[in-house]
Design a protein around this motif. Sequence first.
Motif, mmCIF file in Angstrom:
data_model
loop_
_atom_site.group_PDB
_atom_site.id
_atom_site.type_symbol
_atom_site.label_atom_id
_atom_site.label_comp_id
_atom_site.label_asym_id
_atom_site.label_seq_id
_atom_site.Cartn_x
_atom_site.Cartn_y
_atom_site.Cartn_z
ATOM 1 N N LEU A 264 0.850 -1.185 0.000
ATOM 2 C CA LEU A 264 0.000 0.000 0.000
ATOM 3 C C LEU A 264 0.890 1.240 0.000
ATOM 4 C CD1 LEU A 264 -2.582 -1.056 2.724
ATOM 5 C CD2 LEU A 264 -2.831 -1.232 0.254
ATOM 6 N N ASP A 265 0.682 2.120 -0.941
ATOM 7 C CA ASP A 265 1.486 3.337 -1.074
ATOM 8 C C ASP A 265 0.642 4.536 -0.653
ATOM 9 O OD1 ASP A 265 3.194 5.345 -1.675
ATOM 10 O OD2 ASP A 265 3.568 4.756 -3.745
ATOM 11 N N TYR A 266 0.980 5.115 0.520
ATOM 12 C CA TYR A 266 0.245 6.259 1.054
ATOM 13 C C TYR A 266 1.083 7.548 1.019
ATOM 14 C CZ TYR A 266 -3.267 3.040 2.844
ATOM 15 O OH TYR A 266 -4.252 2.104 2.955
ATOM 16 N N ARG A 267 2.132 7.569 0.218
ATOM 17 C CA ARG A 267 2.989 8.748 0.200
ATOM 18 C C ARG A 267 2.269 9.972 -0.363
ATOM 19 N NH1 ARG A 267 8.114 6.047 -2.701
ATOM 20 N NH2 ARG A 267 6.360 5.108 -3.836
ATOM 21 N N ASN A 268 1.489 9.772 -1.418
ATOM 22 C CA ASN A 268 0.756 10.906 -1.988
ATOM 23 C C ASN A 268 -0.297 11.426 -1.016
ATOM 24 O OD1 ASN A 268 2.227 10.770 -4.363
ATOM 25 N ND2 ASN A 268 0.767 9.386 -5.349
ATOM 26 N N ILE A 269 -0.931 10.496 -0.309
ATOM 27 C CA ILE A 269 -1.954 10.908 0.661
ATOM 28 C C ILE A 269 -1.321 11.733 1.768
ATOM 29 C CG2 ILE A 269 -3.609 10.045 2.352
ATOM 30 C CD1 ILE A 269 -4.085 7.651 0.570
ATOM 31 N N LYS A 270 -0.144 11.301 2.251
ATOM 32 C CA LYS A 270 0.543 12.063 3.292
ATOM 33 C C LYS A 270 0.870 13.476 2.825
ATOM 34 C CE LYS A 270 2.778 8.809 6.392
ATOM 35 N NZ LYS A 270 4.076 8.396 6.973
ATOM 36 N N GLN A 271 1.350 13.584 1.591
ATOM 37 C CA GLN A 271 1.703 14.893 1.063
ATOM 38 C C GLN A 271 0.475 15.790 0.954
ATOM 39 O OE1 GLN A 271 4.764 16.030 0.531
ATOM 40 N NE2 GLN A 271 3.893 18.028 0.013
ATOM 41 N N ASN A 272 -0.639 15.207 0.490
ATOM 42 C CA ASN A 272 -1.877 15.983 0.384
ATOM 43 C C ASN A 272 -2.377 16.421 1.751
ATOM 44 O OD1 ASN A 272 -1.852 15.685 -2.398
ATOM 45 N ND2 ASN A 272 -3.117 13.836 -2.350
#
Length: 739
Positions: A264-272
């Motif tokens: 699961l890749d949540y890096r974009n969510i963290k940035q947002n």
Amino acid sequence: MKIKLKMLFNSLVGRLFISHMVLIIIVCISNFLSHSLIYDVLEERLINESKVEFNNVVKECEEYISDIKNYLIYISMDTEFQRIISSKNISDYSVYKLSNYMGRKYIESPQYINTWIYHKRTEYIVTRLTSYPKRMFWEKLYSNPAYNNKFWEEQLNTNEQFIIYPPDIYYDNSLINFENANITNNFNRYMTIIYKPFINSSYYLCAFVEINRFFENNNSLFGEQINIAANKAQIENVKANQPDGIYTLESFSEKNNIYYYMELDYRNIKQNLSNINIKFTVITIIAIAMCLILSVFFSIKINTPLKNIGEIFLPGERDKSPFTSLIDLETIRKHIYSLIQLNLKYKAEIENKDRQLQSYILIEKIRNLYIPDGPDVSSYLKYSFSNGFYMICIKIHPIGLISYNPSGKSIVFLNYSKKLSEYFLQRNRNGWNCIYFSENQENFILLLDNRNKQIEKYANQIKDYLELIRNDEVCFTVLVSELQSNLNGLDMVYNNILILLNKRCMEKVTQIIYQSNISEVKNHYTFTTNEMKYFSDSISNGYIKESMEIMKRVLEYNYRKRINCFQFSSLCYEFINLCIKAVIDTLSYLPGEIDIIQIQTVLKSLVCYEDYVQICENFIEEISSYIVKTDRNNDYMIDYILRYIQEKYYEDIYLDLFAEKLCVSKVYICKRFKEKTGTSLVDYLNKYRMEIACEKLKNTDLKIKDIASEVGIENVNSFIRTFKKYYGKSLLSRGYSKC
């Protein structure tokens, strides 16, 4: 300048400004500190939701693998297959027959699989299309050199019946060109399932499963991201190479000895989230700053009224500052607080005086009502109850109160009140020394001197007289208070003894209830759970006769127990509540014609067993009329549901749909449907869909997936399980022959 700053600091405006600055700092610090906490909570929630979806996909994959295993077992047990494969010499003709057999069985196989046969007594690999030489099969169809001829020969020596290899075998699904013996480089990853019918078998069946296609066609958003590994070390290696912000979900299948995992890749969510947090912080600071400006503006606006109030409370003591200081506000607060305390004190004194006035009025009423004529009037008015006195309240209960009108009730009270006045006048002449009067044309009150200390004797004499004068239209209750020392607070004594009416037993005779021994009267009504259920079922089905019999039997049993009026009223409330619940379950609402408040008011005034029974009978008849009227529409309701299922079985049909269309509760639909058809709504719907599916299986060439969709079941596995439930045989084994 320093003096002005000091005045501003000590003023309301200055302190308000400083408070808002502190508030802004606290909010900003809290916002930054909570930043990481919010991330952790959101990440945990997203991961938990992903775990649920991941486990659902894994569960469907496990069911899919089980279907493949069943298919391999089914092939190996087929008589035709056994006859060919068990021959001592596997000739080219036998290989041809096996290939032809596999081609015919392919239509019954689960989706996304290719099946082939390895036999040690032949040099060919048998597939559904044709047969290939083993060496060419291994060299041309695999890109992984580890899976060579030796590897596949060793599978015959294993002791396990099923062996599953994760999708690390690369297989080309294109046809071989026999002219140049070349194939294209269109390789796909396949999961391999090997099945040995028995331990020393000379052959095995192998299924190549296009597991990626299964995941891609799954309804889940995560299906195409799930991978399968052979051991834990492979997953640990994946975790070790992951950057921050990527999580791994995993699940181990003990039945198949394989691992499922997904990244699961949540890096974009963290940035947002970080960008949103910055914007939210800026907006918060702007909002607080605006509040600060508005607060200062309104503080300046209210400064003038505060100065005017200060002039009232602090004449000549105020300074010439343009702002109201905090010292002035504190002084004003103390003055206002003292005024409020003084007002509360005056209010308490007024209430006390009012209470004393009410007591004086009651005493004067006692001294001026029913005072006997004669030479002893002056001594009567000076009577002081030096030995104490008892308050006796005589309550007159008209029997059959439901049929009495207010004017008739008033006439009954006046007649008996006149008789009681004459009786107590005679008793006074014989030395009783009592004061008597009527209250609100409902109760007759007597204050009896305790000079002779024979209250029980006097109370029994009153009871005997009441039994002598009463007829079948009334009964009496004599309520006796505890010994009182003075005339103050007679209203409280009167209210306390009226509560004793709840302890009256259900008998049409005169009863005496003493306040001093009220704790001895302890009883409770009996209404068992089975009786409640039987009554609820009877009233819900509109069985008026059975409902009446249960009600009368329970009331009669409790009447013989000699429970008091309060408990008897509570028992009647139980019956009324069960009736209300039944009509709400049937109609989904309570008809406006049913006045619950009026029924409760009438029940509180009853003391006669027959009146309680009559109230309950009338209410049951009224409720039953609504339920019976609704039952007449049951056949139409069931016919509508049956017709809807027959016409639109291919749509998404659920219970809430019928409840909304028919304007009745879901519980009522289920109950009535089962009564009329002998089966539940869900079973009827599934059975009807299976009948339609059978017709399509026998008369059309549609695939199982298409037939499932046409009868309203989107999930193929659910369709297969439902079919097996009703026909006892799986579709994979030609279960539709039982249709």
